[in-house]
Design an enzyme around this catalytic site. Structure first.
Site, PDB file in Angstrom:
ATOM      1  N   GLY A  58     106.051  66.900  19.662  1.00 24.63           N
ATOM      2  CA  GLY A  58     104.495  66.071  19.755  1.00 24.63           C
ATOM      3  C   GLY A  58     103.969  66.925  19.567  1.00 24.63           C
ATOM      4  N   SER A 125     109.578  72.727  19.158  1.00 20.95           N
ATOM      5  CA  SER A 125     107.633  72.359  18.843  1.00 20.95           C
ATOM      6  C   SER A 125     107.374  71.781  20.749  1.00 20.95           C
ATOM      7  CB  SER A 125     108.209  71.152  17.547  1.00 20.95           C
ATOM      8  OG  SER A 125     106.456  71.042  17.502  1.00 20.95           O
ATOM      9  N   TRP A 126     106.839  70.559  20.652  1.00 20.41           N
ATOM     10  CA  TRP A 126     107.051  70.374  21.715  1.00 20.41           C
ATOM     11  C   TRP A 126     107.590  70.405  22.457  1.00 20.41           C
ATOM     12  CZ3 TRP A 126     103.258  69.617  25.827  1.00 20.41           C
ATOM     13  CH2 TRP A 126     103.566  68.680  26.441  1.00 20.41           C
ATOM     14  N   ASP A 281     108.091  79.378   9.088  1.00 18.50           N
ATOM     15  CA  ASP A 281     107.190  78.036   9.678  1.00 18.50           C
ATOM     16  C   ASP A 281     106.095  78.106  10.153  1.00 18.50           C
ATOM     17  OD1 ASP A 281     106.627  76.120  11.829  1.00 18.50           O
ATOM     18  OD2 ASP A 281     108.727  76.584  13.912  1.00 18.50           O
ATOM     19  N   HIS A 309     110.046  74.780   9.876  1.00 15.12           N
ATOM     20  CA  HIS A 309     109.913  74.234  11.213  1.00 15.12           C
ATOM     21  C   HIS A 309     110.750  73.131  11.667  1.00 15.12           C
ATOM     22  CE1 HIS A 309     107.709  73.315  15.267  1.00 15.12           C
ATOM     23  NE2 HIS A 309     107.820  71.589  15.067  1.00 15.12           N
TER      24      HIS A 309
END
Length: 330
Positions: A58, A125-126, A281, A309
Site C-alpha cells: 500500500g 512494495s510499501w 516493475d 511488480h
C-alpha cells in the site's frame, strides 16, 4: 543472482518453485493500541516454528491468504496483520494517528504480544519500506529481511508513478487515471487526488478512490489487467487503499528527510537480507532496489528478468520461496 538476461535453452520454467499449500490461521484477534485503532492479526503455520512477520503493501492494502504461502507452513510461525485503517483493522480507512512511526509501534506491540524475541521480516512494495524502517529502528529484533519490489518512498519514485513517468508506458491507463481530475489540476496529481479522497463528498471520494486503485492495478503486472487483485474492484477496499496511500505519499512517508532509509542503512548492514526485484516493475522501478543493494552490498540480490511488480508472478514466487527457505537456516 542476476536474472536480468533471458534463461538459456537449458533453463526450464518447470524448475521454478511454486507457492506452498494453502493454510488457515491457528489464532487471530484484535490488538488494542494507545489510540483509536484496533489492529487485526492472525498467526499461521507451525505454533512452534521459526517466527516471521509479513507486512502488506500500500500503504492501505490488506493481508490475504496468498501471503501465507511464501513460507513453509510446517516450519514457520507466521504473523500477519492489517495495518491501521486497513482490512479488518478498525476503524476502516482512518487517517488519524496513522503514520510510518505508529505502524512501527504496532509491529513492536504485536511482537511483544506474541512473545517473539527476534523474527524475520517479509515485505513487498510499501511492505519493503516499512520493513526497512522497522529494521533501522529495531535492528536487534530482526533476524533477517526478505524484500520484494523495493520502494524507498522518495520524491523521484512518487513523481515517476504519479506525475507522468509511468504514463509513457501505460498511456491508456494514465488517461483513465487523469479522468476525474480537471486539466488545470493535473500538474499535481497527488495533491488533486488528496483533496478528493479526504473531502466530505462521498461520491467524489469513491470516484477518486476507484480511479486511483485502478491505476495501480493496471500497471502491477506484465501479465496484464487479469493479474490485478480482485480487491482493487471492491469500493470499500479502494477507498481505504487510496485514502491511506495518498495520505502517506503527500506526507513523504512521514520521514524526517529525503532518502531517510538509505541515509540510515548502516543500522541494518549486519542483518542477513534478500532483495527480489522484477526487471520490468513499473510501480517501483529497479533503480530503487539497485540503490538499496549498492548501499547494502551484503544482501543477496535477485533480478527476475520476466517479472513486473506483482508478488504472484512465477519468477517472483520462485525467488521469494527460495529466500524464505534459505532464511530457515539462520
Amino acid at each position: 543472482m542476476d536474472r536480468s538476461a533471458p534463461p538459456s535453452p537449458v533453463s526450464s520454467y518447470s524448475a521454478r518453485r511454486g507457492l506452498f499449500p494453502e493454510n488457515e490461521p491457528f489464532a487471530h484477534g484484535w490488538l488494542s493500541t494507545e489510540g483509536p485503532h484496533e489492529i487485526y492479526y492472525e498467526e499461521c503455520g507451525a505454533p512452534s516454528g521459526k517466527p516471521c512477520v509479513i507486512l502488506h503493501g500500500g500503504p492501505g492494502g490488506a493481508i490475504n491468504p496468498t501471503m501465507r504461502r511464501f513460507f513453509d507452513p510446517a516450519k514457520w510461525r507466521m504473523a500477519l496483520f492489517d495495518q491501521r485503517g486497513c482490512g479488518r483493522s478498525r476503524p476502516n480507512a482512518s487517517l488519524e494517528d496513522n503514520t510510518t512511526w505508529t505502524l512501527i509501534e504496532d509491529i513492536e506491540r504485536l511482537r511483544v504480544h506474541l512473545g517473539v524475541e527476534k523474527w524475520t521480516v517479509f515485505g513487498g512494495s510499501w511492505g519493503s519500506t516499512l520493513a526497512l524502517a522497522y529494521a533501522i529502528k529495531h535492528p536487534d529484533r530482526v533476524e533477517a529481511l526478505v524484500l520484494r519490489g523495493v520502494f524507498l518512498l522518495t520524491e523521484p519514485e512518487l513523481k515517476w508513478f504519479y506525475q507522468g513517468g509511468a504514463a509513457m508506458l501505460f498511456p491508456d491507463a494514465w488517461e483513465r487515471f487523469c479522468a476525474p481530475i480537471p486539466p488545470e489540476e493535473r500538474g499535481d496529481m497527488m495533491g488533486a487526488y488528496h483533496r478528493r479522497l479526504t473531502g466530505a463528498d462521498r461520491k467524489v471520494q469513491a470516484e477518486a478512490a476507484a480511479a486511483w486503485s485502478q491505476w495501480e492495478g493496471d500497471t502491477i503486472s506484465i501479465r496484464g489487467p487479469e493479474a490485478r487483485p480482485a480487491k482493487f474492484n471492491e469500493i470499500d477496499f479502494a477507498v481505504a487503499f487510496a485514502r491511506i496511500e495518498c495520505h502517506f505519499f503527500m506526507n513523504g512517508g512521514f520521514f524526517p528527510e529525503e532518502n531517510w532509509i538509505l541515509n540510515n542503512i548502516e543500522a541494518i548492514r549486519r542483518i542477513p537480507g534478500w532483495i527480489v526485484q522484477g526487471r520490468f516493475d513499473v510501480v517501483t522501478p529497479l533503480a530503487s532496489a539497485w540503490a538499496l543493494k549498492s548501499a547494502w552490498p551484503e544482501a543477496q540480490f535477485d533480478i527476475v528478468w520476466d517479472a513486473g511488480h506483482a508478488s504472484t508472478e512465477p519468477g517472483i514466487v520462485d525467488a521469494l520461496v527460495r529466500a524464505t527457505d534459505e532464511a530457515l537456516r539462520l
